[in-house]
Design a protein around this motif. Structure first.
Motif, PDB file in Angstrom:
ATOM      1  N   ILE A  78       0.879  -1.121  -0.043  1.00 14.27           N
ATOM      2  CA  ILE A  78       0.012  -0.186  -0.016  1.00 14.27           C
ATOM      3  C   ILE A  78       0.952   1.256  -0.080  1.00 14.27           C
ATOM      4  CG2 ILE A  78      -1.962   1.201   1.145  1.00 14.27           C
ATOM      5  CD1 ILE A  78      -2.549  -1.800   0.314  1.00 14.27           C
ATOM      6  N   VAL A  79       0.781   2.044  -0.941  1.00 16.90           N
ATOM      7  CA  VAL A  79       1.523   3.328  -1.104  1.00 16.90           C
ATOM      8  C   VAL A  79       0.810   4.268  -0.035  1.00 16.90           C
ATOM      9  CG1 VAL A  79       1.940   5.377  -2.406  1.00 16.90           C
ATOM     10  CG2 VAL A  79       1.825   2.988  -3.663  1.00 16.90           C
ATOM     11  N   PRO A  80       1.705   4.957   0.797  1.00 20.73           N
ATOM     12  CA  PRO A  80       1.234   5.716   1.823  1.00 20.73           C
ATOM     13  C   PRO A  80       0.945   7.060   1.253  1.00 20.73           C
ATOM     14  CG  PRO A  80       3.451   5.585   2.066  1.00 20.73           C
ATOM     15  CD  PRO A  80       3.217   4.704   0.988  1.00 20.73           C
ATOM     16  N   SER A  81       0.194   7.342   0.486  1.00 19.01           N
ATOM     17  CA  SER A  81      -0.078   8.671   0.036  1.00 19.01           C
ATOM     18  C   SER A  81      -1.159   9.522   0.743  1.00 19.01           C
ATOM     19  CB  SER A  81      -0.779   8.366  -1.403  1.00 19.01           C
ATOM     20  OG  SER A  81      -1.719   7.425  -1.349  1.00 19.01           O
ATOM     21  N   GLY A  82      -0.935  10.600   0.904  1.00 16.97           N
ATOM     22  CA  GLY A  82      -1.567  11.607   1.778  1.00 16.97           C
ATOM     23  C   GLY A  82      -2.998  11.286   1.654  1.00 16.97           C
ATOM     24  N   GLY A  83      -3.868  11.514   2.954  1.00 16.57           N
ATOM     25  CA  GLY A  83      -5.298  11.234   2.968  1.00 16.57           C
ATOM     26  C   GLY A  83      -5.908   9.682   2.629  1.00 16.57           C
ATOM     27  N   LYS A  84      -4.917   8.866   2.560  1.00 15.47           N
ATOM     28  CA  LYS A  84      -5.355   7.404   2.591  1.00 15.47           C
ATOM     29  C   LYS A  84      -5.479   6.893   4.101  1.00 15.47           C
ATOM     30  CE  LYS A  84      -3.850   4.924  -0.607  1.00 15.47           C
ATOM     31  NZ  LYS A  84      -2.858   4.248  -1.610  1.00 15.47           N
ATOM     32  N   LEU A  85      -6.915   6.109   4.145  1.00 20.29           N
ATOM     33  CA  LEU A  85      -7.250   5.385   5.418  1.00 20.29           C
ATOM     34  C   LEU A  85      -7.025   4.002   5.406  1.00 20.29           C
ATOM     35  CD1 LEU A  85      -8.259   5.422   8.561  1.00 20.29           C
ATOM     36  CD2 LEU A  85     -10.485   5.614   7.410  1.00 20.29           C
ATOM     37  N   VAL A  86      -6.263   3.364   6.257  1.00 22.46           N
ATOM     38  CA  VAL A  86      -6.310   1.802   6.140  1.00 22.46           C
ATOM     39  C   VAL A  86      -6.655   1.227   7.512  1.00 22.46           C
ATOM     40  CG1 VAL A  86      -4.672  -0.192   5.750  1.00 22.46           C
ATOM     41  CG2 VAL A  86      -4.316   1.901   4.663  1.00 22.46           C
ATOM     42  N   LEU A  87      -7.824   0.341   7.242  1.00 20.51           N
ATOM     43  CA  LEU A  87      -8.215  -0.213   8.607  1.00 20.51           C
ATOM     44  C   LEU A  87      -7.915  -1.750   8.484  1.00 20.51           C
ATOM     45  CD1 LEU A  87     -11.885   1.188   9.145  1.00 20.51           C
ATOM     46  CD2 LEU A  87      -9.709   1.925  10.092  1.00 20.51           C
ATOM     47  N   PHE A  88      -7.357  -2.452   9.373  1.00 19.75           N
ATOM     48  CA  PHE A  88      -7.332  -4.018   9.300  1.00 19.75           C
ATOM     49  C   PHE A  88      -7.349  -4.484  10.920  1.00 19.75           C
ATOM     50  CE2 PHE A  88      -2.937  -2.259   9.495  1.00 19.75           C
ATOM     51  CZ  PHE A  88      -2.311  -2.778  10.662  1.00 19.75           C
ATOM     52  N   ASP A  89      -7.508  -5.847  10.903  1.00 27.34           N
ATOM     53  CA  ASP A  89      -7.890  -6.524  11.929  1.00 27.34           C
ATOM     54  C   ASP A  89      -6.408  -6.886  12.545  1.00 27.34           C
ATOM     55  OD1 ASP A  89      -8.096  -8.686  13.859  1.00 27.34           O
ATOM     56  OD2 ASP A  89      -9.858  -9.597  12.568  1.00 27.34           O
ATOM     57  N   SER A  90      -6.481  -6.127  13.774  1.00 24.91           N
ATOM     58  CA  SER A  90      -5.068  -6.213  14.389  1.00 24.91           C
ATOM     59  C   SER A  90      -4.673  -7.467  14.991  1.00 24.91           C
ATOM     60  CB  SER A  90      -4.869  -5.175  15.889  1.00 24.91           C
ATOM     61  OG  SER A  90      -5.645  -4.010  15.656  1.00 24.91           O
ATOM     62  N   SER A  91      -5.395  -8.516  14.961  1.00 24.94           N
ATOM     63  CA  SER A  91      -5.075  -9.724  15.715  1.00 24.94           C
ATOM     64  C   SER A  91      -4.842 -10.746  14.439  1.00 24.94           C
ATOM     65  CB  SER A  91      -6.492 -10.132  16.235  1.00 24.94           C
ATOM     66  OG  SER A  91      -7.444 -10.738  15.290  1.00 24.94           O
ATOM     67  N   LYS A  92      -5.103 -10.550  13.211  1.00 22.33           N
ATOM     68  CA  LYS A  92      -4.798 -11.416  11.837  1.00 22.33           C
ATOM     69  C   LYS A  92      -3.820 -10.847  10.866  1.00 22.33           C
ATOM     70  CE  LYS A  92      -9.050 -13.776  12.100  1.00 22.33           C
ATOM     71  NZ  LYS A  92      -8.742 -15.120  12.203  1.00 22.33           N
ATOM     72  N   VAL A  93      -3.716  -9.493  10.750  1.00 26.25           N
ATOM     73  CA  VAL A  93      -3.048  -9.139   9.582  1.00 26.25           C
ATOM     74  C   VAL A  93      -1.664  -8.605   9.925  1.00 26.25           C
ATOM     75  CG1 VAL A  93      -2.749  -7.363   7.726  1.00 26.25           C
ATOM     76  CG2 VAL A  93      -5.099  -8.265   8.572  1.00 26.25           C
ATOM     77  N   GLU A  94      -0.626  -9.671   9.552  1.00 30.59           N
ATOM     78  CA  GLU A  94       0.692  -9.073   9.653  1.00 30.59           C
ATOM     79  C   GLU A  94       1.142  -8.224   8.669  1.00 30.59           C
ATOM     80  OE1 GLU A  94       2.990 -12.828   9.590  1.00 30.59           O
ATOM     81  OE2 GLU A  94       2.725 -13.200  11.642  1.00 30.59           O
ATOM     82  N   HIS A  95       1.987  -7.369   8.947  1.00 32.83           N
ATOM     83  CA  HIS A  95       2.436  -6.077   8.163  1.00 32.83           C
ATOM     84  C   HIS A  95       3.857  -5.698   8.323  1.00 32.83           C
ATOM     85  CE1 HIS A  95       0.513  -4.551  11.941  1.00 32.83           C
ATOM     86  NE2 HIS A  95       1.244  -3.497  11.631  1.00 32.83           N
ATOM     87  N   GLN A  96       4.410  -5.007   7.498  1.00 35.92           N
ATOM     88  CA  GLN A  96       5.740  -4.380   7.797  1.00 35.92           C
ATOM     89  C   GLN A  96       5.689  -3.188   6.995  1.00 35.92           C
ATOM     90  OE1 GLN A  96       7.829  -7.647   5.542  1.00 35.92           O
ATOM     91  NE2 GLN A  96       9.277  -6.006   5.307  1.00 35.92           N
ATOM     92  N   VAL A  97       6.649  -2.138   7.338  1.00 37.73           N
ATOM     93  CA  VAL A  97       6.602  -0.971   6.608  1.00 37.73           C
ATOM     94  C   VAL A  97       8.247  -0.974   5.918  1.00 37.73           C
ATOM     95  CG1 VAL A  97       7.284   1.398   6.618  1.00 37.73           C
ATOM     96  CG2 VAL A  97       5.690   0.318   8.302  1.00 37.73           C
TER      97      VAL A  97
END
Length: 314
Positions: free
Chosen positions: A274-293
């Motif tokens: 996901i490109v962190p472009s300005g004004g973008k909102l991301v919602l995800f399940d904290s218990s299931k979705v692994e992620h990294q920056v």
């Protein structure tokens, strides 16, 4: 490890309780007599016999243990958190819809573009840049996380001024999300259980390759795995159910720092960036979705995050 330490402290506390019980038996009156058969003098003698260096040390360790576990249990950022209804924010109703919530249920992730107008985004970016000098490194090891962070609340005053209307608007947007989750009957969380912290976390990744390694926002480890002390200290993390991130970068962002989301329904390492472009909102399940920056390369990357706590329905 934490589990072994917890067992040791449990044994220490048990010994102290037994020691105290024995002392009470020793100074109790003879129950075969109709009158009390001891005096203050006899109690003093008994105490002198019982108060040894070993017993004193054991008592000190016990008190220190109680204080340590008490501190761990009290360590929370949710002491003044609010319920979802208290955080209702009407402008959000035109942004987050029932369709978004249904997608969040199915895929555990939903992305909403252009949450902020051009004017709000411009002023919000000015607001967060003014806070740069107040940001500090997180407590995580730098091999895990390399951003700078700051806890921000609506009513904060730093350097004698507030955060600015645009940033306050962003905070209210994120904190208003649990109300709409309840309104649209998001099925993964018990609707009565939403706990909304008053603070959001502002993060800045410098354009020097700063990253955050793959992780979950919720701690799913068991008490046995963490030990009692670690389990108590992670109470806020164990309750996270929804992560909400609002990006405060340029609308046409092209500086790296993508948010990589791993597919929670796929055993392979399938992911989307996901490109962190300005004004973008991301919602995800904290218990299931692994992620990294991923690495940020061109300019400072800003994100505002709010974690909602609650009780899972699965």
């Amino acid at each position: 490890g934490g589990t072994t330490a917890s067992r040791v402290w449990a044994v220490v506390l048990a010994c102290q309780v037994l020691e105290g019980s024995q002392l009470l038996r020793d100074i109790s009156p003879d129950r075969t007599h109709s009158t009390r058969s001891y005096s203050f003098a006899s109690i003093a003698v008994m105490l002198r016999r019982r108060i040894t260096v070993d017993n004193s040390a054991l008592a000190a360790v016990s008190l220190a243990t109680i204080a340590l576990f008490g501190e761990a249990a009290a360590r929370t950022d949710l002491g003044d958190a609010q319920g979802a209804r208290d955080c209702r924010y009407p402008p959000l109703s035109s942004i987050l819809t029932d369709d978004h919530i249904r997608e969040l249920e199915r895929r555990h992730v939903v992305i909403v573009d252009n949450v902020l107008s051009d004017v709000d985004l411009r002023y919000a970016r000015e607001n967060v840049k003014a806070l740069r000098s107040h940001m500090e490194k997180s407590v995580n090891d730098t091999s895990v996380r390399q951003d700078m962070i700051l806890s921000v609340r609506e009513g904060d005053h730093l350097d004698g001024r507030d955060h600015g209307d645009a940033l306050v608007h962003c905070i209210r947007l994120l904190r208003g999300i649990p109300y709409l989750l309840g309104k649209f009957d998001y099925s993964k969380i018990k609707s009565h259980s939403y706990i909304v912290p008053r603070q959001c976390q502002l993060s800045r990744y410098a354009p020097d390759g700063s990253i955050y390694v793959r992780h979950l926002d919720r701690c799913n480890s068991t008490l046995q795995e963490m030990g009692l002390l670690g389990w108590l200290r992670a109470s806020d993390y164990r309750g996270r159910v929804i992560t909400a991130i609002l990006y405060l970068n340029a609308r046409d962002w092209d500086g790296g720092g993508e948010l990589r989301l791993f597919d929670s329904n796929n055993s392979e390492n399938k992911h989307r960036d996901i490109v962190p472009s300005g004004g973008k909102l991301v919602l995800f399940d904290s218990s299931k979705v692994e992620h990294q920056v991923l690495a940020t390369i061109d300019e400072d990357r800003y994100a505002l995050t709010c974690w909602t706590n609650g009780l899972l329905n699965y």
